[in-house]
Design an enzyme around this catalytic site. Structure first.
Site, PDB file in Angstrom:
ATOM      1  N   CYS A 157       0.850  -1.190   0.000  1.00  8.95           N
ATOM      2  CA  CYS A 157       0.000   0.000   0.000  1.00  8.95           C
ATOM      3  C   CYS A 157       0.886   1.241   0.000  1.00  8.95           C
ATOM      4  O   CYS A 157       2.057   1.187   0.383  1.00  8.95           O
ATOM      5  CB  CYS A 157      -0.889   0.003   1.236  1.00  8.95           C
ATOM      6  SG  CYS A 157      -2.045  -1.367   1.280  1.00  8.95           S
TER       7      CYS A 157
ATOM      8  N   CYS B 156      -5.927   0.136   5.309  1.00  9.96           N
ATOM      9  CA  CYS B 156      -6.439  -1.231   5.351  1.00  9.96           C
ATOM     10  C   CYS B 156      -5.994  -1.905   6.651  1.00  9.96           C
ATOM     11  O   CYS B 156      -5.197  -1.354   7.419  1.00  9.96           O
ATOM     12  CB  CYS B 156      -5.940  -2.022   4.144  1.00  9.96           C
ATOM     13  SG  CYS B 156      -4.169  -2.404   4.189  1.00  9.96           S
TER      14      CYS B 156
ATOM     15  N   TRP C  55       3.318  -7.018  17.446  1.00 17.07           N
ATOM     16  CA  TRP C  55       4.320  -7.946  16.968  1.00 17.07           C
ATOM     17  C   TRP C  55       5.652  -7.219  16.934  1.00 17.07           C
ATOM     18  O   TRP C  55       5.724  -6.046  16.564  1.00 17.07           O
ATOM     19  CB  TRP C  55       3.989  -8.430  15.561  1.00 17.07           C
ATOM     20  CG  TRP C  55       5.054  -9.295  14.989  1.00 17.07           C
ATOM     21  CD1 TRP C  55       5.154 -10.648  15.110  1.00 17.07           C
ATOM     22  CD2 TRP C  55       6.198  -8.881  14.231  1.00 17.07           C
ATOM     23  NE1 TRP C  55       6.278 -11.096  14.477  1.00 17.07           N
ATOM     24  CE2 TRP C  55       6.945 -10.031  13.928  1.00 17.07           C
ATOM     25  CE3 TRP C  55       6.667  -7.644  13.793  1.00 17.07           C
ATOM     26  CZ2 TRP C  55       8.115  -9.995  13.197  1.00 17.07           C
ATOM     27  CZ3 TRP C  55       7.846  -7.603  13.067  1.00 17.07           C
ATOM     28  CH2 TRP C  55       8.552  -8.766  12.773  1.00 17.07           C
TER      29      TRP C  55
ATOM     30  N   GLU D 166       0.931   3.724   1.976  1.00 19.39           N
ATOM     31  CA  GLU D 166       1.431   4.078   3.300  1.00 19.39           C
ATOM     32  C   GLU D 166       2.718   3.329   3.632  1.00 19.39           C
ATOM     33  O   GLU D 166       3.660   3.900   4.180  1.00 19.39           O
ATOM     34  CB  GLU D 166       0.384   3.764   4.382  1.00 19.39           C
ATOM     35  CG  GLU D 166      -0.901   4.563   4.248  1.00 19.39           C
ATOM     36  CD  GLU D 166      -2.011   3.806   3.532  1.00 19.39           C
ATOM     37  OE1 GLU D 166      -3.166   3.941   3.940  1.00 19.39           O
ATOM     38  OE2 GLU D 166      -1.709   3.095   2.552  1.00 19.39           O
TER      39      GLU D 166
ATOM     40  N   ARG E   9     -10.204  11.627  -5.163  1.00 18.64           N
ATOM     41  CA  ARG E   9     -11.038  10.794  -4.289  1.00 18.64           C
ATOM     42  C   ARG E   9     -10.870  11.143  -2.818  1.00 18.64           C
ATOM     43  O   ARG E   9     -11.659  10.730  -1.992  1.00 18.64           O
ATOM     44  CB  ARG E   9     -10.742   9.310  -4.513  1.00 18.64           C
ATOM     45  CG  ARG E   9     -11.236   8.820  -5.869  1.00 18.64           C
ATOM     46  CD  ARG E   9     -11.078   7.327  -6.034  1.00 18.64           C
ATOM     47  NE  ARG E   9      -9.669   6.977  -6.139  1.00 18.64           N
ATOM     48  CZ  ARG E   9      -9.119   5.913  -5.576  1.00 18.64           C
ATOM     49  NH1 ARG E   9      -9.845   5.107  -4.833  1.00 18.64           N
ATOM     50  NH2 ARG E   9      -7.839   5.654  -5.741  1.00 18.64           N
TER      51      ARG E   9
END
Length: 191
Positions: free
Chosen positions: A49, A83, A122, A51, A77
């Site tokens: 992505c 995500c 993690w 990011e 947009r």
């Protein structure tokens, strides 16, 4: 937001209402206020992505701590929320980074840790327990009592989950079958 918008507008490979490989732009601001941009690389296997590309670009230029991040779509947009994979990466590496997300009232910034409440982090060393100090905005929470780097304690190893038997039925564990904790049935997560 403007850097992310300019970046994707200059580098998108798709016209309006077309699918493309590069349709999202992102910008990240480091703790020292330098800004870095990236675009996504769509691929059916889950290409990065925008990011994550922006975070990688920041690291490649020596930035180690991030202040905020945003993603925008091509062709006006506007701001697009991260995500699930991006949210997990943000929590794992930058839980106090601000993330600009769309809302009905317009863009708003939230702590990365607030995008995945009560998650485990993690690290290369493994999963870590919840450390409440990681879920405080450094700009509003005041100084930390334990220094500038929060201590992360490793939780005790969880009990192994029972495996389904050859017949496909789940063996009983805990009070309510698959759940390994003695919790009320209404709060057990049955899979």
């Amino acid at each position: 937001m403007e850097l992310a918008r300019r970046t994707i507008d200059a580098h998108t490979d798709a016209g309006p209402d077309e699918d493309g490989i590069h349709t999202m732009g992102a910008a990240v601001m480091a703790a020292d206020y330098r800004m870095f941009a990236g675009v996504n690389l769509y691929h059916f296997t889950g290409g990065p992505c925008a990011e994550l590309v922006a975070l990688g670009a920041a690291r490649a230029q020596g930035a180690r701590q991030m202040r905020c991040i945003v993603a925008v779509g091509n062709h006006g947009r506007g701001v697009v929320g991260p995500c699930g994979r991006d949210r997990q990466v943000f929590v794992d590496y930058y839980p106090t980074m601000r993330v600009i997300v769309p809302t009905p009232a317009g863009p708003r910034s939230v702590l990365a840790a607030d995008l995945l409440p009560l998650t485990q982090r993690w690290t290369p060393e493994g999963m870590t327990g919840l450390d409440p100090s990681l879920y405080q905005d450094p700009e509003t929470a005041g100084p930390r009592s334990s220094g500038s780097t929060p201590a992360i304690s490793k939780p005790s190893a969880p009990a192994p989950r029972p495996r389904p038997s050859a017949s496909g039925t789940r063996p009983s564990s805990g009070r309510h079958g698959w759940c390994s904790r003695a919790t009320p049935k209404s709060s057990c997560r049955q899979t």
